[in-house]
Design an enzyme around this catalytic site. Structure first.
Site, PDB file in Angstrom:
ATOM      1  N   GLU A 159      47.592  43.078  39.900  1.00 34.36           N
ATOM      2  CA  GLU A 159      46.409  42.570  40.599  1.00 34.36           C
ATOM      3  C   GLU A 159      46.789  41.760  41.840  1.00 34.36           C
ATOM      4  O   GLU A 159      46.103  41.808  42.859  1.00 34.36           O
ATOM      5  CB  GLU A 159      45.616  41.696  39.630  1.00 34.36           C
ATOM      6  CG  GLU A 159      44.372  41.060  40.204  1.00 34.36           C
ATOM      7  CD  GLU A 159      43.810  39.980  39.295  1.00 34.36           C
ATOM      8  OE1 GLU A 159      42.600  39.744  39.371  1.00 34.36           O
ATOM      9  OE2 GLU A 159      44.582  39.366  38.533  1.00 34.36           O
TER      10      GLU A 159
ATOM     11  N   ASP B   6      37.670  33.377  43.876  1.00 35.72           N
ATOM     12  CA  ASP B   6      37.536  32.400  42.796  1.00 35.72           C
ATOM     13  C   ASP B   6      38.892  32.265  42.092  1.00 35.72           C
ATOM     14  O   ASP B   6      39.265  33.145  41.356  1.00 35.72           O
ATOM     15  CB  ASP B   6      36.431  32.786  41.820  1.00 35.72           C
ATOM     16  CG  ASP B   6      36.400  34.278  41.487  1.00 35.72           C
ATOM     17  OD1 ASP B   6      36.872  35.118  42.280  1.00 35.72           O
ATOM     18  OD2 ASP B   6      35.888  34.614  40.406  1.00 35.72           O
TER      19      ASP B   6
END
Length: 519
Positions: free
Chosen positions: A473, A271
């Site tokens: 991340e 996403d």
């Protein structure tokens, strides 16, 4: 980040409405701060720090093949981050669950980091891979037991450990976690406790909305799976953003449809990305439920093989045989529906609009998504595919010519859309699955290619760590040491799965004394 309530929901909303009415809807910062201090707890207060009992500063036998002092020091610093990311649920969550969105998981956990202060499903696999390198076997097991508790309660592993995630899951890697831990520990009691939950999870991904039947060009029917969230409203965690995404849609049905697609894409873990969009320049054309994804079906194929293996270790041979047969059928389905011999890639399959209500979809070559994504190469992770020399050779050629191989790793796609699961971002899980599959294929050329990608990834992680003091991340794979961006939120640090992949790569390939780690 979520905040919990000090009083019940009715008292809190009544007080908020009273404040609005008394100020005719124009609330001052002072009044709002006074309200939040009185009625809301601080973000993250429902989790407390937990000291992992199995953490040691330098585990016995830790990364013995890492000879470089510089790289070893970094690896030990990454290892030490498990302590920073270790949490357990505060007692108040169990005592008054109605005041919290956080679910009362029974065991300690490792969180991803930064804004992500709850457990996330597919992140946990790479966290566990790192914990196993760090010899933290009990912490790894506690993560699995938490996920099993979600299956026991809800019938599937949730996207994350929040009450509003019950409508969807995430890429199903629980069986992979169980298998990896068992291979290191030989703990049969752990397998016995885990196996019933894996059977429930397999059923979840192979019934009702997740299940898709496609008839191939030879007239054979194949059963595969797709992402499909049971939700048609704005996601509670991003309600304002979702409403804005649907603002141009006038028909209420169209809005509900987009909300389902948004939640289903979150279930996919990608996403967001142009991978799921009919029109790459129009976010409202998100159509994840109309796509049969390559990677999801590889994960379920792996689940079937894992269950067969684990059942056999427990002497449950009929279950083992059942799931071995299921894996063979899914392998055949993946070759028939996804494999594109010319490109050397497995391609996602689009379900046509006018056949969405039919029981059986008729395969059409034109419905293979010809765009290139890192997910097109994830099946090489499993030995079912990487042990086939003909397929392996084509995959290596396909990856080499794909445009995904960049200066600092594998790009997620070739499209610069501004979405975080697109170019130029590279993500630790995608690097790991492709690299590990190539490395363990048995081919020297394939292992060389894998090591080249892994070294680039390790260098960019190291450079960014030295520059910022953090593990990140995601990374921009155009440049060594560049941090990734894009998407719905600012880039995050910590970071669970990135740490796990660094440790896994160093364990797999080592690092010689004379090899440079600099960009």
């Amino acid at each position: 980040m979520d905040v919990s309530l000090k009083f019940d929901l009715k008292n809190t909303t009544d007080a908020f409405d009273k404040m609005l009415n008394s100020t005719y809807g124009s609330v001052s910062i002072h009044d709002f701060e006074e309200f939040t201090n009185k009625f809301l707890n601080k973000a993250g207060s429902d989790l407390i720090y937990h000291e992992p009992a199995d953490f040691t500063l330098e585990p016995v036998g830790f990364l013995l093949n890492v000879e470089s002092v510089e790289v070893r020091e970094w690896a030990l610093e990454v290892h030490s981050l498990w302590k920073n990311l270790s949490r357990k649920v505060a007692d108040g969550v169990r005592e008054n669950p109605e005041l919290h969105t956080l679910l009362p998981l029974p065991h300690p956990m490792i969180i991803p980091g930064s804004r992500f202060i709850e457990v996330y499903y597919w992140d946990s696999y790479w966290v566990i891979r790192g914990l196993l390198v760090s010899k933290m076997y009990e912490t790894a097991k506690s993560i699995v037991y938490n996920l099993i508790s979600l299956i026991d309660e809800y019938g599937h592993v949730l996207n994350g450990s929040r009450a509003y995630y019950t409508n969807r899951s995430q890429p199903p890697l629980l069986s992979s976690m169980v298998s990896e831990i068992y291979n290191r520990t030989q703990d049969l009691a752990f397998v016995k406790r885990s196996l019933p939950a894996l059977l429930k999870e397999h059923k979840f991904w192979n019934t009702v909305n997740h299940k898709v039947i496609i008839q191939d060009d030879k007239g054979c029917n194949h059963t595969l799976s797709r992402y499909f969230a049971l939700w048609n409203k704005p996601r509670p965690e991003t309600s304002t953003i979702d409403k804005e995404s649907a603002s141009k849609l006038l028909n209420p049905y169209d809005k509900q449809h987009l909300y389902r697609e948004l939640a289903s894409t979150a279930e996919a873990g990608w996403d967001f990305s142009t991978r799921w969009m009919r029109n790459h320049s129009d976010f409202a054309t998100l159509a994840t439920t109309s796509i049969v994804p390559v990677d999801l079906n590889l994960y379920i194929l792996k689940m079937e093989l894992d269950i067969a293996f684990l059942a056999r270790t427990m002497g449950q041979n009929s279950i083992a045989e059942q799931f071995l047969n299921a894996s063979q059928l899914r392998r055949l389905a993946m070759v028939s529906i996804f494999w594109n011999d010319k490109k050397g890639q497995w391609l996602d399959y689009w379900l046509t609009k006018n056949s969405s209500c039919e029981e059986v979809h008729i395969w059409d070559a034109q419905n293979q998504n010809q765009n290139t994504f890192a997910s097109n190469f994830i099946p090489v992770w499993n030995e079912v595919f990487n042990s086939d020399n003909a397929i392996l050779q084509k995959v290596m050629e396909g990856l080499q010519s794909s445009g995904l191989l960049c200066a600092a790793g594998i790009a997620t796609s070739l499209t610069r859309s501004g979405q975080q699961m697109d170019f130029p971002n590279g993500w630790a899980p995608l690097q790991h699955m492709i690299v590990e599959g190539l490395a363990r294929s048995g081919s020297k050329d394939s292992r060389c290619m894998a090591e080249d990608i892994a070294v680039k990834w390790l260098k960019t992680n190291y450079a960014a760590y030295k520059k910022t003091g953090n593990m990140h991340e995601k990374y921009n794979v155009e440049y060594c040491g560049a941090v990734g961006g894009g998407g719905e939120y600012i880039p995050q640090t910590g970071f669970g799965w990135t740490n796990g992949v660094v440790l896994a790569f160093l364990e797999e390939f080592g690092w010689s004394q004379d090899k440079k780690i600099d960009c």
